[in-house]
Design an enzyme around this catalytic site. Structure first.
Site, PDB file in Angstrom:
ATOM      1  CE  LYS A 112      -3.959  -2.305   0.636  1.00  0.00           C
ATOM      2  NZ  LYS A 112      -3.513  -3.717   0.697  1.00  0.00           N
TER       3      LYS A 112
HETATM    4  C1  LIG Z   1      -4.092  -4.809   0.209  1.00  0.00           C
HETATM    5  C2  LIG Z   1      -3.267  -6.010   0.154  1.00  0.00           C
HETATM    6  C3  LIG Z   1      -3.515  -7.007  -0.794  1.00  0.00           C
HETATM    7  C4  LIG Z   1      -4.676  -6.933  -1.763  1.00  0.00           C
HETATM    8  O1  LIG Z   1      -4.481  -5.933  -2.717  1.00  0.00           O
HETATM    9  P1  LIG Z   1      -5.731  -5.414  -3.597  1.00  0.00           P
HETATM   10  O2  LIG Z   1      -5.184  -4.291  -4.395  1.00  0.00           O
HETATM   11  O3  LIG Z   1      -6.745  -4.938  -2.589  1.00  0.00           O
HETATM   12  O4  LIG Z   1      -6.222  -6.540  -4.383  1.00  0.00           O
HETATM   13  C5  LIG Z   1      -2.674  -8.103  -0.832  1.00  0.00           C
HETATM   14  N1  LIG Z   1      -1.648  -8.219   0.043  1.00  0.00           N
HETATM   15  C6  LIG Z   1      -1.386  -7.275   0.966  1.00  0.00           C
HETATM   16  C7  LIG Z   1      -0.256  -7.480   1.899  1.00  0.00           C
HETATM   17  C8  LIG Z   1      -2.171  -6.137   1.050  1.00  0.00           C
HETATM   18  O5  LIG Z   1      -1.896  -5.203   1.968  1.00  0.00           O
END
Ligand SMILES: *Cc1c(COP(=O)(O)O)cnc(C)c1O
Length: 497
Positions: A112
């Site tokens: 993120k």
């Molecule tokens: C948010 C997240 C995901 C999923 O990503 P999306 O873009 O919501 O599909 C997968 N792994 C981790 C560690 C995340 O923080």
């Protein structure tokens, strides 16, 4: 040429990139999509000589066309700086026949950060550009990682406040500790008695509440979203797929034009949609492999053409993927519906009313680039353990879902195309689950930070600052609310009345 953004649910007048970033969600409840997906304007050969920041500029300038070169370059420079623990920003590790794209070298050690370190800067520039004088109030629902990354990104950013809702028992202890210790005079963290979907629905309802928006306006504030539905989140994620391909080319791992598969551990469908955008921009990506955990709504969707959230919500050891409504899928649905907003709106209304919808055969036909599968918790653990045993490389539980699905994909298809796995979190963020997967007997009785030290010892990877900081940090946020009291909680925080 100016690129505009329109809603997936109606044909109302398109808006500029900065307006779409400020609004987050369109007025009709739809998501903003670029009227047209741009093509890369430089060759892979040129890109292969660029660093992350330069690549980011080449990609983002095609999407954020109402930003000046100087504005965009300043946003990029402020985002991708020493907050990342490596100059490469997103390094690639080759292990067991796959390339792991490590997207967790930012401030909160999950992917993120790749987008949330730039979003606050895109947003403040957007506010200036549109003569917005109100405070921007960021409302965010999180399954664990978005919350902390958004808090870190917006903390003490002038003219903004941020309120994060997370499911009380739905995040890892380290994720929770990271959030409730967040500093900054404009940060608020609230645990809700519900799951991630409750949090996300609550936030969406507040966004769609016109009365509440007026009340806020009266106190010189307006809402915006840092969730992955914001195009200011989505577009920065396209960058690392372009960058990864160019890096593999530069290192001779790929020949010019050679195809690459991409596997993405998926929750809200933002990360994999970014890969889909990269493919459409001209990056030679073959299959987009969508990996789910036990909450396998997407796997069922790709296999049957029916999206159905009417099922039990399962808490897994990959909590950031514990999601039954993958919001960003709407952008793909809109596209495979031939950019027909009425058809898309009908499906989304069906999702809201009945919790499900079914796409037509013609639409399903357009999903050929995608492959979906899922990994059970025990399989995920085995993958972590086997990879560690064979190579010494340790991956987190989310990445392990992707690695497991990649094994299934190879078995299913015998496809030998080279493959990139999006590695979305540091194993340090999910230390207990990771260590239990490696040796439950030995580790189950150890404390959280003892495990951190043990992980450091066996992996030879230094403990990230993000973890060191919370060892002794004070808890600053203790708010808890019922899932149907989110609006009241926001009102209390903002004291609009
Ligand atoms: C948010 C997240 C995901 C999923 O990503 P999306 O873009 O919501 O599909 C997968 N792994 C981790 C560690 C995340 O923080």
């Amino acid at each position: 040429m100016e690129l505009l953004y329109k809603s997936t649910r109606s044909d109302s007048a398109p808006v500029t990139a900065s307006q779409a970033i400020l609004k987050g969600l369109a007025d009709d409840g739809g998501l903003f999509v670029p009227v047209q997906l741009p093509k890369l304007s430089v060759s892979m050969e040129e890109l292969s000589k660029m660093n992350y920041q330069e690549t980011a500029y080449e990609v983002m300038k095609l999407f954020f066309t109402d930003f000046t070169e100087e504005e965009l370059k300043r946003c990029i420079a402020r985002a991708y700086d020493e907050k990342f623990d490596t100059e490469e920003i997103a390094p690639i590790v080759k292990a067991d026949g796959a390339y792991y794209l490590e997207l967790f070298h930012g401030a909160t050690i999950a992917f993120k950060d790749m987008a949330l370190s730039i979003l606050p800067h895109l947003m403040t520039v957007s506010a200036k550009k549109n003569q917005v004088k109100n405070d921007i109030v960021i409302l965010t629902a999180t399954s664990g990682d978005t919350g902390k990354a958004a808090l870190a990104g917006f903390a003490d950013v002038e003219g903004t406040k941020i309120i994060v809702f997370y499911p009380e028992n739905g995040v890892s202890p380290i994720q929770e500790k990271q959030m409730v210790t967040q500093k900054g005079k404009n940060t608020y963290v609230v645990a809700i008695k519900g799951n991630f979907d409750d949090a996300q629905s609550g936030v969406k309802a507040i966004f769609n509440d016109k009365e509440f928006a007026k009340e806020l306006e009266a106190s010189h504030a307006q809402f915006s979203s840092a969730n992955s539905i914001n195009i200011g989140r989505l577009i920065p994620q396209v960058v690392y797929y372009v960058y990864a391909y160019a890096k593999l080319l530069a290192e001779g791992e790929l020949a010019e034009g050679e195809k690459l598969n991409v596997v993405v551990p998926t929750g809200n469908f933002g990360n994999i949609l970014a890969a889909f955008y990269a493919k459409n921009m001209g990056v030679p990506i073959a299959k987009l492999i969508c990996a789910s955990n036990d909450n396998k709504v997407l796997y069922d969707f790709f296999t049957t053409g029916t999206y159905d959230r009417n099922r039990e919500f399962i808490l897994t050891n990959s909590p950031s993927m514990d999601i039954l409504i993958s919001s960003n899928l709407e952008r793909l649905i809109y596209r495979i519906a031939g950019e027909d907003s009425a058809a898309n709106a009908e499906l989304m209304n069906s999702l809201a009313a009945n919790g499900s919808y079914k796409i037509t055969d013609a639409m399903k036909e357009k999903l050929k680039d995608f492959y979906g599968n899922y990994a059970k918790e025990a399989e995920t653990e085995q993958t972590i353990q086997a990879l560690y045993d064979n190579t010494g490389y340790i991956i987190d539980t989310h990445t392990a879902v992707a690695a497991t699905v990649y094994k299934k994909y190879k078995k299913d298809t015998a496809d030998t195309t080279k493959t990139l796995i999006a590695s979305t979190a540091s194993p340090y963020k999910f230390t207990r689950s990771v260590m239990n997967a490696i040796d439950k007997e030995k580790y189950h009785a150890m404390g959280d930070f003892e495990l951190v030290d043990e992980l450091c010892r066996i992996s030879n990877v230094p403990v990230p600052d993000a973890i060191e900081e919370i060892r002794s940090a004070r808890v600053l946020h203790t708010r808890v609310c019922e899932k149907d009291k989110m609006k009241e909680t926001v009102r209390e925080i903002l004291k609009t009345k």
